[in-house]
Design a protein around this motif. Sequence first.
Motif, PDB file in Angstrom:
ATOM      1  N   PHE A  25     -18.301  -0.459  -2.732  1.00  0.00           N
ATOM      2  CA  PHE A  25     -16.896  -0.287  -2.367  1.00  0.00           C
ATOM      3  C   PHE A  25     -16.298  -1.625  -1.931  1.00  0.00           C
ATOM      4  O   PHE A  25     -15.825  -1.761  -0.800  1.00  0.00           O
ATOM      5  CB  PHE A  25     -16.783   0.737  -1.231  1.00  0.00           C
ATOM      6  CG  PHE A  25     -17.482   2.045  -1.529  1.00  0.00           C
ATOM      7  CD1 PHE A  25     -16.904   2.986  -2.354  1.00  0.00           C
ATOM      8  CD2 PHE A  25     -18.736   2.309  -0.992  1.00  0.00           C
ATOM      9  CE1 PHE A  25     -17.545   4.182  -2.638  1.00  0.00           C
ATOM     10  CE2 PHE A  25     -19.389   3.501  -1.262  1.00  0.00           C
ATOM     11  CZ  PHE A  25     -18.793   4.444  -2.091  1.00  0.00           C
ATOM     12  N   PRO A  26     -16.257  -2.597  -2.831  1.00  0.00           N
ATOM     13  CA  PRO A  26     -15.845  -3.948  -2.417  1.00  0.00           C
ATOM     14  C   PRO A  26     -14.358  -4.097  -2.108  1.00  0.00           C
ATOM     15  O   PRO A  26     -13.969  -5.063  -1.450  1.00  0.00           O
ATOM     16  CB  PRO A  26     -16.239  -4.807  -3.620  1.00  0.00           C
ATOM     17  CG  PRO A  26     -16.154  -3.867  -4.791  1.00  0.00           C
ATOM     18  CD  PRO A  26     -16.619  -2.542  -4.248  1.00  0.00           C
ATOM     19  N   ASP A  27     -13.539  -3.158  -2.551  1.00  0.00           N
ATOM     20  CA  ASP A  27     -12.089  -3.318  -2.412  1.00  0.00           C
ATOM     21  C   ASP A  27     -11.468  -2.440  -1.328  1.00  0.00           C
ATOM     22  O   ASP A  27     -10.243  -2.337  -1.229  1.00  0.00           O
ATOM     23  CB  ASP A  27     -11.409  -3.014  -3.755  1.00  0.00           C
ATOM     24  CG  ASP A  27     -11.927  -3.897  -4.868  1.00  0.00           C
ATOM     25  OD1 ASP A  27     -12.165  -5.091  -4.598  1.00  0.00           O
ATOM     26  OD2 ASP A  27     -12.109  -3.399  -5.990  1.00  0.00           O
ATOM     27  N   ASP A  28     -12.297  -1.825  -0.483  1.00  0.00           N
ATOM     28  CA  ASP A  28     -11.784  -0.886   0.515  1.00  0.00           C
ATOM     29  C   ASP A  28     -11.217  -1.552   1.770  1.00  0.00           C
ATOM     30  O   ASP A  28     -10.523  -0.906   2.545  1.00  0.00           O
ATOM     31  CB  ASP A  28     -12.888   0.076   0.952  1.00  0.00           C
ATOM     32  CG  ASP A  28     -13.222   1.106  -0.112  1.00  0.00           C
ATOM     33  OD1 ASP A  28     -12.493   1.157  -1.120  1.00  0.00           O
ATOM     34  OD2 ASP A  28     -14.196   1.846   0.081  1.00  0.00           O
ATOM     35  N   GLY A  29     -11.538  -2.815   1.974  1.00  0.00           N
ATOM     36  CA  GLY A  29     -11.159  -3.485   3.219  1.00  0.00           C
ATOM     37  C   GLY A  29      -9.702  -3.354   3.592  1.00  0.00           C
ATOM     38  O   GLY A  29      -9.378  -2.977   4.733  1.00  0.00           O
ATOM     39  N   PRO A  30      -8.763  -3.651   2.679  1.00  0.00           N
ATOM     40  CA  PRO A  30      -7.342  -3.530   3.038  1.00  0.00           C
ATOM     41  C   PRO A  30      -6.929  -2.103   3.405  1.00  0.00           C
ATOM     42  O   PRO A  30      -6.049  -1.913   4.255  1.00  0.00           O
ATOM     43  CB  PRO A  30      -6.622  -4.007   1.778  1.00  0.00           C
ATOM     44  CG  PRO A  30      -7.604  -4.923   1.109  1.00  0.00           C
ATOM     45  CD  PRO A  30      -8.945  -4.298   1.372  1.00  0.00           C
ATOM     46  N   LEU A  31      -7.556  -1.106   2.805  1.00  0.00           N
ATOM     47  CA  LEU A  31      -7.231   0.279   3.143  1.00  0.00           C
ATOM     48  C   LEU A  31      -7.704   0.622   4.555  1.00  0.00           C
ATOM     49  O   LEU A  31      -7.000   1.289   5.312  1.00  0.00           O
ATOM     50  CB  LEU A  31      -7.864   1.227   2.120  1.00  0.00           C
ATOM     51  CG  LEU A  31      -7.286   1.132   0.710  1.00  0.00           C
ATOM     52  CD1 LEU A  31      -8.160   1.876  -0.291  1.00  0.00           C
ATOM     53  CD2 LEU A  31      -5.866   1.684   0.682  1.00  0.00           C
ATOM     54  N   PHE A  32      -8.904   0.157   4.908  1.00  0.00           N
ATOM     55  CA  PHE A  32      -9.388   0.337   6.275  1.00  0.00           C
ATOM     56  C   PHE A  32      -8.439  -0.355   7.257  1.00  0.00           C
ATOM     57  O   PHE A  32      -8.054   0.219   8.280  1.00  0.00           O
ATOM     58  CB  PHE A  32     -10.792  -0.240   6.434  1.00  0.00           C
ATOM     59  CG  PHE A  32     -11.907   0.690   6.057  1.00  0.00           C
ATOM     60  CD1 PHE A  32     -12.623   1.368   7.034  1.00  0.00           C
ATOM     61  CD2 PHE A  32     -12.260   0.882   4.733  1.00  0.00           C
ATOM     62  CE1 PHE A  32     -13.656   2.215   6.698  1.00  0.00           C
ATOM     63  CE2 PHE A  32     -13.301   1.727   4.384  1.00  0.00           C
ATOM     64  CZ  PHE A  32     -14.006   2.405   5.371  1.00  0.00           C
ATOM     65  N   ALA A  33      -8.073  -1.603   6.947  1.00  0.00           N
ATOM     66  CA  ALA A  33      -7.207  -2.381   7.841  1.00  0.00           C
ATOM     67  C   ALA A  33      -5.865  -1.699   8.047  1.00  0.00           C
ATOM     68  O   ALA A  33      -5.354  -1.621   9.177  1.00  0.00           O
ATOM     69  CB  ALA A  33      -7.014  -3.792   7.286  1.00  0.00           C
ATOM     70  N   ALA A  34      -5.272  -1.178   6.970  1.00  0.00           N
ATOM     71  CA  ALA A  34      -3.976  -0.514   7.075  1.00  0.00           C
ATOM     72  C   ALA A  34      -4.071   0.742   7.934  1.00  0.00           C
ATOM     73  O   ALA A  34      -3.207   1.001   8.786  1.00  0.00           O
ATOM     74  CB  ALA A  34      -3.437  -0.178   5.688  1.00  0.00           C
ATOM     75  N   ALA A  35      -5.120   1.529   7.726  1.00  0.00           N
ATOM     76  CA  ALA A  35      -5.280   2.769   8.490  1.00  0.00           C
ATOM     77  C   ALA A  35      -5.449   2.469   9.976  1.00  0.00           C
ATOM     78  O   ALA A  35      -4.807   3.095  10.828  1.00  0.00           O
ATOM     79  CB  ALA A  35      -6.469   3.560   7.971  1.00  0.00           C
ATOM     80  N   ILE A  36      -6.291   1.502  10.300  1.00  0.00           N
ATOM     81  CA  ILE A  36      -6.537   1.176  11.705  1.00  0.00           C
ATOM     82  C   ILE A  36      -5.289   0.597  12.360  1.00  0.00           C
ATOM     83  O   ILE A  36      -4.973   0.908  13.517  1.00  0.00           O
ATOM     84  CB  ILE A  36      -7.760   0.245  11.820  1.00  0.00           C
ATOM     85  CG1 ILE A  36      -9.029   1.043  11.474  1.00  0.00           C
ATOM     86  CG2 ILE A  36      -7.858  -0.372  13.222  1.00  0.00           C
ATOM     87  CD1 ILE A  36     -10.271   0.219  11.287  1.00  0.00           C
ATOM     88  N   SER A  37      -4.526  -0.201  11.609  1.00  0.00           N
ATOM     89  CA  SER A  37      -3.310  -0.781  12.198  1.00  0.00           C
ATOM     90  C   SER A  37      -2.276   0.287  12.537  1.00  0.00           C
ATOM     91  O   SER A  37      -1.480   0.122  13.463  1.00  0.00           O
ATOM     92  CB  SER A  37      -2.700  -1.823  11.255  1.00  0.00           C
ATOM     93  OG  SER A  37      -2.128  -1.207  10.115  1.00  0.00           O
ATOM     94  N   GLU A  38      -2.279   1.397  11.817  1.00  0.00           N
ATOM     95  CA  GLU A  38      -1.331   2.474  12.068  1.00  0.00           C
ATOM     96  C   GLU A  38      -1.635   3.268  13.335  1.00  0.00           C
ATOM     97  O   GLU A  38      -0.785   4.029  13.815  1.00  0.00           O
ATOM     98  CB  GLU A  38      -1.297   3.433  10.878  1.00  0.00           C
ATOM     99  CG  GLU A  38      -0.659   2.842   9.642  1.00  0.00           C
ATOM    100  CD  GLU A  38      -0.715   3.783   8.454  1.00  0.00           C
ATOM    101  OE1 GLU A  38      -0.658   5.012   8.675  1.00  0.00           O
ATOM    102  OE2 GLU A  38      -0.820   3.295   7.317  1.00  0.00           O
ATOM    103  N   LEU A  39      -2.833   3.116  13.880  1.00  0.00           N
ATOM    104  CA  LEU A  39      -3.229   3.926  15.026  1.00  0.00           C
ATOM    105  C   LEU A  39      -2.641   3.426  16.333  1.00  0.00           C
ATOM    106  O   LEU A  39      -2.620   4.165  17.320  1.00  0.00           O
ATOM    107  CB  LEU A  39      -4.757   3.969  15.131  1.00  0.00           C
ATOM    108  CG  LEU A  39      -5.474   4.544  13.916  1.00  0.00           C
ATOM    109  CD1 LEU A  39      -6.973   4.531  14.131  1.00  0.00           C
ATOM    110  CD2 LEU A  39      -4.966   5.943  13.597  1.00  0.00           C
ATOM    111  N   GLY A  40      -2.178   2.183  16.363  1.00  0.00           N
ATOM    112  CA  GLY A  40      -1.590   1.648  17.579  1.00  0.00           C
ATOM    113  C   GLY A  40      -2.587   1.469  18.708  1.00  0.00           C
ATOM    114  O   GLY A  40      -2.250   1.655  19.881  1.00  0.00           O
ATOM    115  N   LEU A  41      -3.816   1.111  18.368  1.00  0.00           N
ATOM    116  CA  LEU A  41      -4.821   0.864  19.401  1.00  0.00           C
ATOM    117  C   LEU A  41      -4.386  -0.300  20.275  1.00  0.00           C
ATOM    118  O   LEU A  41      -3.715  -1.223  19.812  1.00  0.00           O
ATOM    119  CB  LEU A  41      -6.179   0.576  18.752  1.00  0.00           C
ATOM    120  CG  LEU A  41      -6.759   1.710  17.904  1.00  0.00           C
ATOM    121  CD1 LEU A  41      -8.021   1.252  17.193  1.00  0.00           C
ATOM    122  CD2 LEU A  41      -7.030   2.942  18.755  1.00  0.00           C
TER     123      LEU A  41
END
Length: 199
Positions: A25-41
């Motif tokens: 899954f070499p291209d998943d990084g940006p999707l992980f980053a976008a999801a985590i950024s939306e959480l407002g941690l």
Amino acid sequence: MEYRSDLAGIREFFAARAAGWESRFPDDGPLFAAAISELGLQAGQFVLDAGCGTGRALPLLRAAVGPSGRVLGVDLTPEMIAVATAHSALAELAVADVGHLPLPDRAVDAVFGSGLVSHLTDPVAGFTELARVTRPGGLLALFYPIGRAALAAKHGRTLSPDDIRTEPRLRRALATAGWRLTSYHDPADRFLAVAVRAD
């Protein structure tokens, strides 16, 4: 690809694939980053990466909570945790079943679970345990870097109304376990459901 739903089967499945998991899954990084950024941690928060696998989310979670925060990654499969040690400076790691977490009540501010739902042997029990360790008002983010329909098509299947990830079933299961579903997104390129821990 068929996943087993018993604990021994889950361990066996992922143990055999741990070494090469990230290369699949070499291209998943940006999707992980976008999801985590939306959480407002926030800086200083304690985040649990439930079913952390090889630790792909750990650096992103660490960046979100900063040096004053805490990140704990737990996974059922020792081989996955062994691979995740590459990120061990960024998080604490533990081999643990999400159904029996080594944490006190109300300890964490947020839970991130990538690919987690389909590997819970009893989803309501798993969500209940995650609720136990999360403070009231804390978040649960259930994420996949692919939408349900796209994932089903990839494996030659069709969507089933019995899938726990359908919005009505997930909402009911979460509510039973002490969560309130606040957002649900299932486009082709990702799945992200966010819930808040009820008081």
